[in-house]
Design a protein around this motif. Structure first.
Motif, PDB file in Angstrom:
ATOM      1  N   GLY A  24       0.762  -1.236  -0.165  1.00  0.00           N
ATOM      2  CA  GLY A  24      -0.075   0.016  -0.004  1.00  0.00           C
ATOM      3  C   GLY A  24       0.851   1.195   0.073  1.00  0.00           C
ATOM      4  O   GLY A  24       0.358   2.287   0.318  1.00  0.00           O
ATOM      5  N   ILE A  25       2.175   1.162  -0.368  1.00  0.00           N
ATOM      6  CA  ILE A  25       2.946   2.382  -0.594  1.00  0.00           C
ATOM      7  C   ILE A  25       2.515   3.117  -1.743  1.00  0.00           C
ATOM      8  O   ILE A  25       2.743   2.682  -2.802  1.00  0.00           O
ATOM      9  N   GLN A  26       1.589   4.262  -1.683  1.00  0.00           N
ATOM     10  CA  GLN A  26       1.144   4.954  -2.795  1.00  0.00           C
ATOM     11  C   GLN A  26       1.943   5.777  -3.498  1.00  0.00           C
ATOM     12  O   GLN A  26       1.971   6.044  -4.621  1.00  0.00           O
ATOM     13  N   ASP A  27       2.856   6.540  -3.014  1.00  0.00           N
ATOM     14  CA  ASP A  27       3.964   7.381  -3.539  1.00  0.00           C
ATOM     15  C   ASP A  27       4.965   7.017  -4.294  1.00  0.00           C
ATOM     16  O   ASP A  27       5.780   6.090  -3.884  1.00  0.00           O
ATOM     17  N   PRO A  28       5.157   7.167  -5.493  1.00  0.00           N
ATOM     18  CA  PRO A  28       6.077   6.327  -6.194  1.00  0.00           C
ATOM     19  C   PRO A  28       7.561   6.618  -5.867  1.00  0.00           C
ATOM     20  O   PRO A  28       8.593   5.951  -5.927  1.00  0.00           O
ATOM     21  N   GLY A  29       7.762   7.925  -5.206  1.00  0.00           N
ATOM     22  CA  GLY A  29       9.015   8.383  -4.774  1.00  0.00           C
ATOM     23  C   GLY A  29       9.367   7.616  -3.654  1.00  0.00           C
ATOM     24  O   GLY A  29      10.563   7.255  -3.300  1.00  0.00           O
ATOM     25  N   ASN A  30       8.240   7.268  -2.820  1.00  0.00           N
ATOM     26  CA  ASN A  30       8.882   6.215  -1.527  1.00  0.00           C
ATOM     27  C   ASN A  30       9.266   5.104  -1.960  1.00  0.00           C
ATOM     28  O   ASN A  30      10.050   4.495  -1.432  1.00  0.00           O
ATOM     29  N   VAL A  31       8.502   4.588  -2.832  1.00  0.00           N
ATOM     30  CA  VAL A  31       8.449   3.158  -3.413  1.00  0.00           C
ATOM     31  C   VAL A  31      10.111   3.158  -3.816  1.00  0.00           C
ATOM     32  O   VAL A  31      10.687   2.056  -3.594  1.00  0.00           O
ATOM     33  N   GLY A  32      10.411   4.091  -4.728  1.00  0.00           N
ATOM     34  CA  GLY A  32      11.740   4.095  -5.337  1.00  0.00           C
ATOM     35  C   GLY A  32      12.934   4.295  -4.417  1.00  0.00           C
ATOM     36  O   GLY A  32      13.812   3.592  -4.330  1.00  0.00           O
ATOM     37  N   THR A  33      12.511   5.060  -3.292  1.00  0.00           N
ATOM     38  CA  THR A  33      13.645   5.440  -2.110  1.00  0.00           C
ATOM     39  C   THR A  33      13.812   3.881  -1.475  1.00  0.00           C
ATOM     40  O   THR A  33      15.065   3.463  -1.147  1.00  0.00           O
ATOM     41  N   LEU A  34      12.631   3.014  -1.061  1.00  0.00           N
ATOM     42  CA  LEU A  34      12.859   2.013  -0.508  1.00  0.00           C
ATOM     43  C   LEU A  34      13.377   1.102  -1.436  1.00  0.00           C
ATOM     44  O   LEU A  34      14.369   0.092  -0.784  1.00  0.00           O
ATOM     45  N   LEU A  35      13.303   0.878  -2.862  1.00  0.00           N
ATOM     46  CA  LEU A  35      13.898  -0.006  -3.626  1.00  0.00           C
ATOM     47  C   LEU A  35      15.400   0.286  -3.538  1.00  0.00           C
ATOM     48  O   LEU A  35      16.410  -0.662  -3.741  1.00  0.00           O
ATOM     49  N   ARG A  36      16.007   1.472  -3.627  1.00  0.00           N
ATOM     50  CA  ARG A  36      17.363   1.872  -3.520  1.00  0.00           C
ATOM     51  C   ARG A  36      18.035   1.563  -2.129  1.00  0.00           C
ATOM     52  O   ARG A  36      19.061   0.976  -1.963  1.00  0.00           O
ATOM     53  N   LEU A  37      17.142   1.510  -1.226  1.00  0.00           N
ATOM     54  CA  LEU A  37      17.748   1.003   0.061  1.00  0.00           C
ATOM     55  C   LEU A  37      17.741  -0.321   0.120  1.00  0.00           C
ATOM     56  O   LEU A  37      18.915  -0.783   0.480  1.00  0.00           O
TER      57      LEU A  37
END
Length: 71
Positions: A24-37
């Motif tokens: 349920g992470i809606q913001d694509p920027g947050n998803v991208g940040t978590l993928l980079r982490l």
């Protein structure tokens, strides 16, 4: 960073290595940040629920602060 692929998990696959599950992470920027982490910490896999934002749309941003600072 690895490619994003939609694959079936083999039986017992979650028993090996570290997994980050996003739900349920809606913001694509947050998803991208978590993928980079996840990439930085060398996680084996990241699971995204169907209602997660798509991480493939880059945000437009201004010049980063380090590029604006005098040398």
């Amino acid at each position: 960073m690895g490619k994003i692929a939609r694959t079936e998990l083999a039986a017992g696959a979650l028993g090996r290595g570290l997994t980050l599950a996003l739900d349920g992470i809606q913001d694509p920027g947050n998803v991208g940040t978590l993928l980079r982490l996840a990439d930085w910490f060398a996680l084996e896999r990241v699971l995204l629920s169907p209602d997660c934002g798509r991480p493939v749309f880059p945000k437009r941003s201004s010049t980063p602060a380090w590029a604006r600072s005098p040398a």
